[in-house]
Design an enzyme around this catalytic site. Structure first.
Site, mmCIF file in Angstrom:
data_model
loop_
_atom_site.group_PDB
_atom_site.id
_atom_site.type_symbol
_atom_site.label_atom_id
_atom_site.label_comp_id
_atom_site.label_asym_id
_atom_site.label_seq_id
_atom_site.Cartn_x
_atom_site.Cartn_y
_atom_site.Cartn_z
ATOM 1 N N PHE A 127 0.850 -1.184 0.000
ATOM 2 C CA PHE A 127 0.000 0.000 0.000
ATOM 3 C C PHE A 127 0.895 1.246 0.000
ATOM 4 O O PHE A 127 1.850 1.332 0.780
ATOM 5 C CB PHE A 127 -0.882 -0.029 1.254
ATOM 6 C CG PHE A 127 -1.984 0.979 1.246
ATOM 7 C CD1 PHE A 127 -3.153 0.737 0.542
ATOM 8 C CD2 PHE A 127 -1.858 2.169 1.935
ATOM 9 C CE1 PHE A 127 -4.180 1.666 0.531
ATOM 10 C CE2 PHE A 127 -2.886 3.108 1.928
ATOM 11 C CZ PHE A 127 -4.044 2.853 1.229
ATOM 12 N N ASP A 199 2.175 -5.033 8.608
ATOM 13 C CA ASP A 199 0.975 -4.210 8.536
ATOM 14 C C ASP A 199 -0.226 -5.149 8.419
ATOM 15 O O ASP A 199 -0.311 -5.942 7.472
ATOM 16 C CB ASP A 199 1.064 -3.269 7.323
ATOM 17 C CG ASP A 199 -0.076 -2.255 7.311
ATOM 18 O OD1 ASP A 199 -1.164 -2.567 7.828
ATOM 19 O OD2 ASP A 199 0.119 -1.148 6.759
ATOM 20 N N TYR A 224 -10.649 0.987 10.809
ATOM 21 C CA TYR A 224 -11.908 1.272 10.100
ATOM 22 C C TYR A 224 -12.240 0.290 8.993
ATOM 23 O O TYR A 224 -13.238 0.444 8.331
ATOM 24 C CB TYR A 224 -11.905 2.703 9.559
ATOM 25 C CG TYR A 224 -10.714 3.075 8.687
ATOM 26 C CD1 TYR A 224 -10.662 2.693 7.356
ATOM 27 C CD2 TYR A 224 -9.660 3.824 9.202
ATOM 28 C CE1 TYR A 224 -9.579 3.035 6.561
ATOM 29 C CE2 TYR A 224 -8.574 4.165 8.418
ATOM 30 C CZ TYR A 224 -8.540 3.763 7.095
ATOM 31 O OH TYR A 224 -7.460 4.100 6.311
ATOM 32 N N LYS A 225 -11.387 -0.696 8.779
ATOM 33 C CA LYS A 225 -11.678 -1.690 7.725
ATOM 34 C C LYS A 225 -12.489 -2.830 8.344
ATOM 35 O O LYS A 225 -13.636 -2.626 8.731
ATOM 36 C CB LYS A 225 -10.374 -2.134 7.084
ATOM 37 C CG LYS A 225 -9.735 -0.995 6.280
ATOM 38 C CD LYS A 225 -8.358 -1.302 5.759
ATOM 39 C CE LYS A 225 -7.846 -0.104 4.941
ATOM 40 N NZ LYS A 225 -6.394 -0.140 4.755
ATOM 41 N N ARG A 387 -12.407 -5.066 -7.047
ATOM 42 C CA ARG A 387 -12.086 -5.643 -5.742
ATOM 43 C C ARG A 387 -13.362 -5.819 -4.924
ATOM 44 O O ARG A 387 -14.165 -4.892 -4.808
ATOM 45 C CB ARG A 387 -11.122 -4.678 -5.040
ATOM 46 C CG ARG A 387 -10.499 -5.203 -3.794
ATOM 47 C CD ARG A 387 -9.431 -4.244 -3.315
ATOM 48 N NE ARG A 387 -9.993 -3.022 -2.757
ATOM 49 C CZ ARG A 387 -9.427 -2.321 -1.765
ATOM 50 N NH1 ARG A 387 -8.276 -2.707 -1.253
ATOM 51 N NH2 ARG A 387 -9.984 -1.226 -1.309
HETATM 52 C C1 LIG Z 1 -5.773 1.017 4.553
HETATM 53 C C2 LIG Z 1 -4.315 0.915 4.700
HETATM 54 C C3 LIG Z 1 -3.606 1.935 5.319
HETATM 55 C C4 LIG Z 1 -4.334 3.174 5.746
HETATM 56 O O1 LIG Z 1 -3.541 4.092 6.382
HETATM 57 P P1 LIG Z 1 -4.217 5.393 7.043
HETATM 58 O O2 LIG Z 1 -3.130 6.006 7.799
HETATM 59 O O3 LIG Z 1 -5.364 4.909 7.874
HETATM 60 O O4 LIG Z 1 -4.739 6.245 5.946
HETATM 61 C C5 LIG Z 1 -2.248 1.773 5.495
HETATM 62 N N1 LIG Z 1 -1.614 0.645 5.079
HETATM 63 C C6 LIG Z 1 -2.283 -0.355 4.475
HETATM 64 C C7 LIG Z 1 -1.557 -1.576 4.040
HETATM 65 C C8 LIG Z 1 -3.653 -0.246 4.263
HETATM 66 O O5 LIG Z 1 -4.309 -1.222 3.655
#
Ligand SMILES: *Cc1c(COP(=O)(O)O)cnc(C)c1O
Length: 428
Positions: A127, A199, A224-225, A387
């Site tokens: 990401f 992560d 939040y996911k 997705r």
């Molecule tokens: C969703 C996601 C994030 C989100 O980071 P925020 O700081 O909440 O915007 C970070 N890393 C990964 C791998 C994600 O899937």
């Protein structure tokens, strides 16, 4: 061929079916985007209103003590611990995923600063925020970020060498849904003396995670996911107890101090994971996160001592298997390719399909029909992606049937070619 009746029969036998009643799902919506923003727990509006009107409005500053605001990051961290194979006291809920990544990667790099190792390894397909954070930290701290493909972690030419300081990976890939074997990869990294940063953004609440059993070093994840904590909910951070007394917190704010209310002029870090806190915490947002965590933990009651995630995982795999089967049975000849691994042990809780043309517009046409998935742009190795996230807490087998039925119709009528579905929005 699989039929709608088969899907209904699976729903009728599903022991987790009642968990869906914990959520407010809008009429006419088939929500396959819980991997981006989880559905709102029914309990959230009343709980958040209570925090605002009672704890804030009436309790005012007394609520830090009387409403237990002060230890909320740790108390919620203990709940997260039950979902990621950690022990109470090892996790805090705080800040964003990006900020927490900065903190844990900084800590891991500090531990390696005298080792002579200069490489931080991550995946090209990670990401972007993870890569951006790593890029600037590496520059700042004199390390080199090396981006690889997952296949380069294995075999005689593995990139894991004595030069590697930190291996920073996302456990489940956000685009493809491919999942690493955390225990094996961690062992391979440790064998060359590297530390691991995981992560768990697409893992916490989605798949079983065993941080302690994997002997991982540092981990962070998103609220939040799959944890349904609400938009921008606080994220979490974990550190293995073997590092807990020594790791460095770069954002050395007073909330991570051993005794913040002594107001001393010098920083003294709190023992353990408490030092991951920086400043005053977002209490209202944490209240929303707690409602989300409780929806996932409710699955514990269905699975005795094995925890919420093993019950949810069985259903998640059955849902994604069913989606794959139905797409292959009913959308053949429409140019869709499966990107997500078929092997269960390599699959997260989502299914991604790629298509040479029209992926964005197909997703828009589905959204217009109430089937909410999302689109992610392809790259040199992969066409654009459709997705679909499957949250077993609130998705059923009939939902899977209906979402594929809509996909079939969008493809067969070429509905996606309409101009309105081909205009790009700001947030995809
Ligand atoms: C969703 C996601 C994030 C989100 O980071 P925020 O700081 O909440 O915007 C970070 N890393 C990964 C791998 C994600 O899937």
């Amino acid at each position: 061929m699989t039929t709608l009746a088969d899907c209904r029969a699976l729903d009728a036998q599903d022991p987790l079916r009642a968990l869906r009643d914990q959520f407010t799902i809008p009429e006419g919506v088939l929500y396959l985007d819980g991997n981006s923003l989880g559905v709102m727990p029914k309990a959230a509006p009343a709980r958040i209103a209570e925090v605002v009107t009672k704890e804030w409005g009436e309790g005012l500053i007394r609520s830090w003590n009387t409403a237990s605001w002060f230890d909320l990051p740790q108390r919620l961290g203990d709940k997260v611990a039950r979902l990621i194979g950690a022990t109470p006291g090892e996790v805090v809920c705080t800040d964003s995923t990006s900020v927490n990544l900065y903190k844990v990667l900084f800590a891991a790099l500090s531990q390696q600063k005298d080792s002579g190792r200069k490489l931080v390894i991550s995946e090209r397909s990670n990401f972007p925020t993870d890569l951006y954070i790593a890029e600037s930290l590496c520059r700042e701290r004199g390390f080199t970020l090396k981006l690889i493909d997952a296949s380069e972690l294995q075999g005689p030419d593995s990139v894991l060498t004595e030069e590697v300081a930190v291996l920073m990976l996302t456990h489940v890939n956000y685009r493809t849904g491919a999942m690493h074997d955390m225990k094996a990869v961690t062992a391979a990294a440790h064998a060359v003396g590297a530390l691991t940063v995981w992560d768990l953004a697409h893992s916490a609440g989605a798949v079983p995670v065993a941080l302690n059993d994997s002997n991982a070093d540092y981990a962070i994840g998103c609220g939040y996911k799959y944890l349904n904590g609400g938009p921008g909910a606080p994220a979490f951070a974990w550190v293995h107890t073997k590092h807990a007394g020594e790791f460095e917190q770069p954002l050395s704010g007073w909330w991570g101090h051993a005794a913040p209310f002594e107001f001393t002029p010098h920083y003294r870090p709190a023992p353990g994971v408490g030092r991951y806190l920086c400043g005053t915490q977002p209490i209202i947002a944490l209240a929303g996160l707690e409602c989300g965590l409780d929806t996932v933990l409710a699955a514990e009651s269905f699975n005795g001592d094995h925890g919420a995630m093993s019950a949810l995982r069985a259903k998640s795999l059955a849902l994604t298997d069913m989606f794959i089967r139905l797409v292959e049975e009913r959308c053949a000849g429409h140019g869709l390719s499966l990107v997500t691994p078929r092997e269960h042990e390599q699959r997260g809780s989502q299914v991604c399909l790629s298509r040479e043309e029209g992926a964005y517009a197909i997703v828009q046409a589905l959204i217009a029909r109430g089937v909410i998935g999302d689109y992610r742009a392809g790259d040199s190795q992969m066409p654009d992606i459709l997705r679909f996230g499957f949250t077993p807490l609130y998705i059923g087998f009939e939902d899977v049937w209906n979402s594929v039925e809509h996909l079939v119709q969008v493809l067969e009528t070429a509905e996606w070619k309409r101009e309105e579905f081909n205009r790009k929005n700001a947030v995809t």
